[in-house]
Design a protein around this motif. Structure first.
Motif, PDB file in Angstrom:
ATOM      1  N   ASN A  95       0.780  -1.120  -0.157  1.00 16.58           N
ATOM      2  CA  ASN A  95       0.067   0.100  -0.113  1.00 16.58           C
ATOM      3  C   ASN A  95       0.915   1.324   0.099  1.00 16.58           C
ATOM      4  O   ASN A  95       0.429   2.352   0.342  1.00 16.58           O
ATOM      5  CB  ASN A  95      -1.126   0.018   1.275  1.00 16.58           C
ATOM      6  N   ALA A 144      -6.242   1.780  -4.098  1.00 20.20           N
ATOM      7  CA  ALA A 144      -5.714   2.760  -3.054  1.00 20.20           C
ATOM      8  C   ALA A 144      -5.435   4.088  -3.393  1.00 20.20           C
ATOM      9  O   ALA A 144      -5.690   4.923  -2.547  1.00 20.20           O
ATOM     10  CB  ALA A 144      -4.846   2.010  -2.481  1.00 20.20           C
ATOM     11  N   ASP A 154       0.139   4.997   1.042  1.00 21.11           N
ATOM     12  CA  ASP A 154       1.062   5.938   1.737  1.00 21.11           C
ATOM     13  C   ASP A 154       2.053   6.467   0.875  1.00 21.11           C
ATOM     14  O   ASP A 154       2.234   5.599  -0.175  1.00 21.11           O
ATOM     15  CB  ASP A 154       1.715   5.199   2.753  1.00 21.11           C
ATOM     16  N   ASN A 198      -8.552   6.053  -3.940  1.00 25.50           N
ATOM     17  CA  ASN A 198      -9.381   6.404  -2.853  1.00 25.50           C
ATOM     18  C   ASN A 198      -8.428   7.214  -1.820  1.00 25.50           C
ATOM     19  O   ASN A 198      -8.942   7.604  -0.563  1.00 25.50           O
ATOM     20  CB  ASN A 198      -9.835   4.993  -2.231  1.00 25.50           C
ATOM     21  N   ASP A 199      -7.180   7.437  -2.253  1.00 19.89           N
ATOM     22  CA  ASP A 199      -6.266   8.118  -1.321  1.00 19.89           C
ATOM     23  C   ASP A 199      -5.868   7.454   0.112  1.00 19.89           C
ATOM     24  O   ASP A 199      -5.890   8.076   0.981  1.00 19.89           O
ATOM     25  CB  ASP A 199      -6.945   9.751  -0.925  1.00 19.89           C
ATOM     26  N   THR A 200      -5.944   6.294  -0.096  1.00 25.56           N
ATOM     27  CA  THR A 200      -5.642   5.503   1.254  1.00 25.56           C
ATOM     28  C   THR A 200      -4.108   4.843   1.057  1.00 25.56           C
ATOM     29  O   THR A 200      -3.742   4.021   2.092  1.00 25.56           O
ATOM     30  CB  THR A 200      -6.548   4.506   1.415  1.00 25.56           C
TER      31      THR A 200
END
Length: 268
Positions: free
Chosen positions: A199, A247, A254, A250-252
């Protein structure tokens, strides 16, 4: 006929531009070699040193271009000219001390950066590399950016391993979009400098240093106004999985920026 004359003049101007950059194009094709399956390049500075006279003849030709001539060109032709000038002046700067340097940063001192040396006569003024990049190419002191082109960061080359590849040919207005697109994909496909694991998006420091060119408050570029949106345009080059793409959407995810390698991009 007037149509034939027009066609002849158009091809004359195209060849005149290629003629302007043909010496540099020839030197690049001889002394820049792809490495890492084409992801990057190395520069044979010994070869450039042998033909330094030709490189300087090219720089002198660029220096003769007047502002009024430059202003008459379309934006792609202007931008190709500025990128070539930046890259050629950077090579010449390296040659001033090569082979006794290990990094472009060796050319500065504690008080002055190599990018702040007035070394480049261009468009009627002697300029620094910083001025060519930030003022002319990026337009940081202009209210409306002349070129509004984030991909220039994968074309201007600072003679370091951490930089995007120095292209093996000169830029020209007619091919600029194709060349910039190829350079961007090439850089983003290089897993040693940009990759996503699980991620976390691990990106070159370039995206951090120049974040304002990718995170746009006014004026988007190809529908992107955020860094993650820019990266998603190149999801295939980065070989992102569907989970990674969502990811980012959805701006999730890092984001971490990798250390920059300032070692000279010389043939080892």
């Amino acid at each position: 006929s007037s149509i034939a004359l027009f066609a002849a003049s158009v091809s004359f101007y195209a060849s005149a531009e290629e003629g302007l950059h043909s010496t540099f194009d020839n030197l690049l094709s001889k002394y820049v070699t792809p490495i890492s399956n084409g992801a990057s390049t190395q520069v044979d500075y010994d070869g450039f040193k042998k033909e330094r006279t030709r490189l300087n003849e090219y720089l002198a030709r660029l220096a003769k271009v007047e502002q009024s001539t430059f202003d008459s060109w379309n934006k792609d032709k202007q931008l190709a000219f500025l990128i070539n000038a930046y890259n050629a002046y950077t090579i010449e700067l390296i040659l001033t001390e090569y082979p006794d340097i290990e990094s472009i940063r060796d050319l500065g001192s504690f008080f002055s950066s190599p990018w702040k040396k007035e070394t480049a006569p261009l468009l009627g003024e002697t300029r620094t590399l910083d001025e060519i990049e930030h003022e002319l190419i990026r337009g940081t002191n202009q209210t409306t950016k002349t070129y509004n082109e984030p991909r220039i960061h994968f074309a201007v080359n600072c003679a370091s391993v951490g930089c995007p590849a120095l292209r093996e040919e000169a830029y020209t207005g007619g091919k600029l979009d194709v060349q910039l697109e190829a350079q961007t994909k090439r850089f983003l496909a290089d897993g040693s400098r940009n990759k996503m694991s699980d991620n976390t998006l691990h990106l070159s420091k370039i995206f951090d240093w120049y974040s304002e060119d990718f995170e746009r408050k006014e004026g988007e570029w190809r529908g992107t106004s955020m860094l993650t949106e820019f990266i998603l345009l190149y999801k295939d080059a980065m070989q992102l999985t569907e989970a990674q793409v969502s990811a980012l959407k959805n701006d999730t995810a890092d984001i971490e920026y990798l250390n920059y390698d300032w070692a000279l991009n010389a043939t080892r």
